[in-house]
Design an enzyme around this catalytic site. Structure first.
Site, PDB file in Angstrom:
ATOM      1  N   ASP A 115      20.111  37.458  -5.713  1.00  0.00           N
ATOM      2  CA  ASP A 115      20.380  38.901  -5.608  1.00  0.00           C
ATOM      3  C   ASP A 115      21.881  39.183  -5.401  1.00  0.00           C
ATOM      4  OD1 ASP A 115      19.933  37.823  -2.932  1.00  0.00           O
ATOM      5  OD2 ASP A 115      19.967  39.876  -2.183  1.00  0.00           O
ATOM      6  N   HIS A 166      27.805  34.072  -1.671  1.00  0.00           N
ATOM      7  CA  HIS A 166      26.852  32.962  -1.506  1.00  0.00           C
ATOM      8  C   HIS A 166      25.930  32.912  -2.710  1.00  0.00           C
ATOM      9  CE1 HIS A 166      24.454  36.297   0.078  1.00  0.00           C
ATOM     10  NE2 HIS A 166      23.383  35.529   0.110  1.00  0.00           N
TER      11      HIS A 166
HETATM   12 FE    FE Z   1      20.929  39.253  -0.198  1.00  0.00          FE
HETATM   13 ZN    ZN Z   2      21.311  36.159   0.723  1.00  0.00          ZN
END
Ligand code: FE
Ligand code: ZN
Length: 262
Positions: free
Chosen positions: A59, A55
């Site tokens: 991060d 996704h």
């Molecule tokens: Fe994450």
């Molecule tokens: Zn996430």
């Protein structure tokens, strides 16, 4: 039991970048930064072959472009999300063919944490099945609903729960102890949870990852996969101080409870 070709590389605050390697080549999942991957490739004498993204959150994708530029690795990611780089756009029913690794990964759509979140699962020729689930399923927890409804997230989690019980669950964050602390409030009488708490505490005291877990462990002790179990739904109803008429409602109340749990 844990496949020794599978390595969780700690990154950022509490992320894991999963690395799978075979005969000098490596795949990484969700490289939120490049440096830990480059360090490991160097130390272990590996060449980066493939980057998988689940996704769009920074991060999880922050290191993908730099790693591609420095290694030439091919990048796979979700069909409908904005990504810094992606060569192959995937959605449910697609596969990632990795013959050099003796592995075919199947793609599942798992919306909820983000709208286009995908997961990858498959069985290497020589080991337990693997699941790379990003921020959808965590050990004793699940991702927050940033871009989806409780209904979507519950359906996504149920897809993952239906995978073989020996599947190694490779989550993207070390959230296990805080999740377990909450799960023990939901189901104080669940002995599997108590055992899991003790095992995870010992691992963290030794500075080791608590992951991967297995689908079996999650079915036994993750409240978000147990919305149909009386001890969990009764606890959610007690906490909400009203009766709950469906698993989606139980799930939604559990998610709220966890969001506000300190
Ligand atoms: Fe994450
Ligand atoms: Zn996430």
């Amino acid at each position: 039991m844990v496949n020794n070709r599978l390595v969780p590389l700690p990154a950022l605050t509490d992320n894991y970048i999963w690395l799978l390697h075979h005969e000098g080549q490596a795949i990484v999942v969700d490289p939120g930064e490049a440096a830990p991957v480059e360090r490991h490739l160097e130390q272990a004498g590996l060449a980066l072959h493939t980057i998988l993204l689940t996704h769009h959150h920074a991060d999880h994708v922050g290191g993908a472009l730099a790693l591609h530029e420095r290694t030439g690795a091919t990048v796979y990611g979700p069909a409908s999300e904005r990504l810094p780089i992606c060569h192959h756009r995937l959605s449910e029913g697609d596969t990632v063919q990795l013959p050099d690794f003796g592995l075919v990964l199947n793609v599942l759509d798992v919306p909820g944490h983000t709208a286009g979140h995908i997961a990858y699962h498959g069985r290497p020729g020589d080991g337990a099945p693997l699941l790379f689930c990003g921020d959808t399923l965590f050990a004793a927890g699940c991702g927050r609903l940033f871009e989806g409804t409780p209904e979507q997230m519950l359906e996504s989690l149920q897809k993952l729960a239906a995978l073989p019980e020996d599947t190694l669950v490779c989550c993207a964050h070390e959230y296990t102890l805080s999740n377990l602390r909450w799960a023990l409030r939901v189901e104080p009488g669940n002995t599997m949870l108590q055992q899991r708490w003790e095992a995870a505490s010992r691992l963290r005291e030794a500075g080791r990852p608590t992951l991967p877990s297995t689908i079996r462990q999650e079915l036994e002790s993750n409240p978000f996969l147990r919305t149909g179990v009386a001890s969990v739904s009764e606890s959610a109803a007690r906490h909400a101080a009203r009766s709950l008429s469906s698993e989606v409602e139980v799930f939604a109340r559990l998610r709220e409870w966890k969001n506000n749990f300190k």
